[in-house]
Design a protein around this motif. Structure first.
Motif: not given
Length: 289
Positions: A130, A138, A159, A170
Motif C-alpha cells: 500500500n 489507499n 503499509d 491494520h
C-alpha cells in the motif's frame, strides 16, 4: 515474517543491470544483519524492470544471501505477473506482494478480483503493498477488513503511508503488518507492526538493525535517537525525484554503486550530489570523497 527487510536498491550501469554492484550490495547487507530482502518494489525500480532483468536480479540475490526473500510481482501485463510469481517460487521466496492495479483507479470490486486471482496463482502468502502516493489508491483498514471478510486470502500488508493510526488499524485485523515508511519505523513497531520494509536499510543497515534490537530490548530512548537519525537522512532526499537519492546515499556512505534505469528515472546531478554530501556532513556523518 518479522524484522528488517531491505527494500532493495537494484543498480544499473550504462543502461544494463549492474550485477557486480548488486552482488556486493546484497552480500554486505547480509553481513550487516538484515533479516531479509524485498525485491522489485519502489526502491528496486520494479515497475520498470523487464522479466529478464527480474530473473537475472533474483539469480544474483540468491547466490549472495541466505536471508528471507519477498518478491513484489506487479506488472502491467498479467503474464508478467504470472512469470514473476514462478520466479519467486523457484528462488524460495517466503511471500509475494503487489500494489493494487493502477492508472485507472480501482474500485472495491476490481481490488477484490485482482487479489483473488493473485492468491489463486500460488500457495505463497500474499501481501498488499500500500503506497497511495505512487498508486493514487489507499488500501485502508476498512477496505482490508472487507477483503478479508469476503474471503480474500491476504496474509499481510506493507503499509508505506507513514500513517501510524492506519498501521494500528491494520494490526487490529490480525494480519502481518510491515511498515514501509523510513520516518515511522519505530512508531509503527510500537503499535504492533512486526517489522519494516525499508529503503534506508540500503544506506544505514547497522543503524536500523540496532534500532530494531534496542526496541525489542525495551531501550526506547536509544531506539528513538536512531529513528531520528534515519528520519533526518531521509529528509535530505525528500525533494528529489525517483529513487536515485537512495542510490547516491549508498555511494556516498558505503561503496561505489550504480544508478537508476533511464530514461524512466534520472540520476541526480553533480550539484545535487554535492548538496547531499554537505547535508550528511552537517548530520555528523562521513561521506566518501
Amino acid at each position: 515474517m518479522e524484522g528488517i527487510f531491505v527494500a532493495l536498491a537494484i543498480p544499473f550501469k550504462n543502461g544494463k543491470l549492474d550485477e557486480e554492484s548488486l552482488a556486493k550490495h546484497v552480500d554486505s547487507l547480509t553481513k550487516a544483519g538484515v533479516d531479509g530482502f524485498y525485491t522489485f518494489g519502489t526502491t528496486s525500480q520494479g515497475p520498470y524492470l523487464t522479466l529478464e532483468e527480474r530473473r537475472a536480479a533474483l539469480e544474483v540475490i540468491s547466490r549472495n544471501t541466505n536471508r528471507q526473500l519477498v518478491v513484489h510481482v506487479f506488472s502491467f501485463d498479467w503474464q508478467g505477473i504470472v512469470e514473476t510469481v514462478r520466479l519467486a517460487e523457484k528462488h524460495g521466496t517466503i511471500a509475494i506482494s503487489s500494489i493494487p492495479p493502477i492508472y485507472y483507479g480501482p474500485d472495491y470490486e476490481v481490488l477484490k478480483r485482482y487479489y483473488e486471482k493473485l492468491t489463486q496463482l500460488t500457495k505463497l502468502p500474499v501481501f498488499i503493498y500500500n503506497i497511495p502516493r505512487n498508486t493514487g489508491f489507499n488500501v485502508t483498514p476498512d477496505l482490508m477488513a472487507k477483503l478479508l471478510s469476503d474471503g480474500v486470502k491476504i496474509a499481510g500488508v506493507k503499509d508505506s503511508t507513514g500513517d501510524v493510526a492506519q498501521i494500528m488499524g491494520h494490526v487490529r485485523l490480525g494480519i502481518t503488518v510491515l511498515n514501509g515508511s523510513d520516518s515511522t519505523i519505530l512508531p509503527a513497531l510500537m503499535v504492533g507492526a512486526k517489522g519494516c520494509i525499508s529503503a534506508m536499510s540500503n544506506v544505514l543497515p547497522d543503524v536500523i538493525r540496532s534500532m530494531f534490537d534496542e526496541f525489542k530490548a525495551g531501550r526506547l530512548q536509544s531506539a528513538m535517537e536512531k529513528q531520528d537519525l534515519i528520519a533526518r537522512v531521509r529528509e535530505l532526499i525528500r525533494d528529489y525525484p525517483g529513487v536515485d537519492g537512495y542510490y547516491k546515499l549508498i555511494h556516498l556512505l558505503r561503496y561505489d554503486f550504480g544508478t537508476v534505469k533511464e530514461p524512466y528515472l534520472r540520476p541526480l546531478s553533480e550539484a545535487e550530489v554535492q548538496k547531499l554530501r554537505d547535508g550528511l556532513i552537517r548530520l555528523g556523518l562521513k561521506p566518501r570523497v
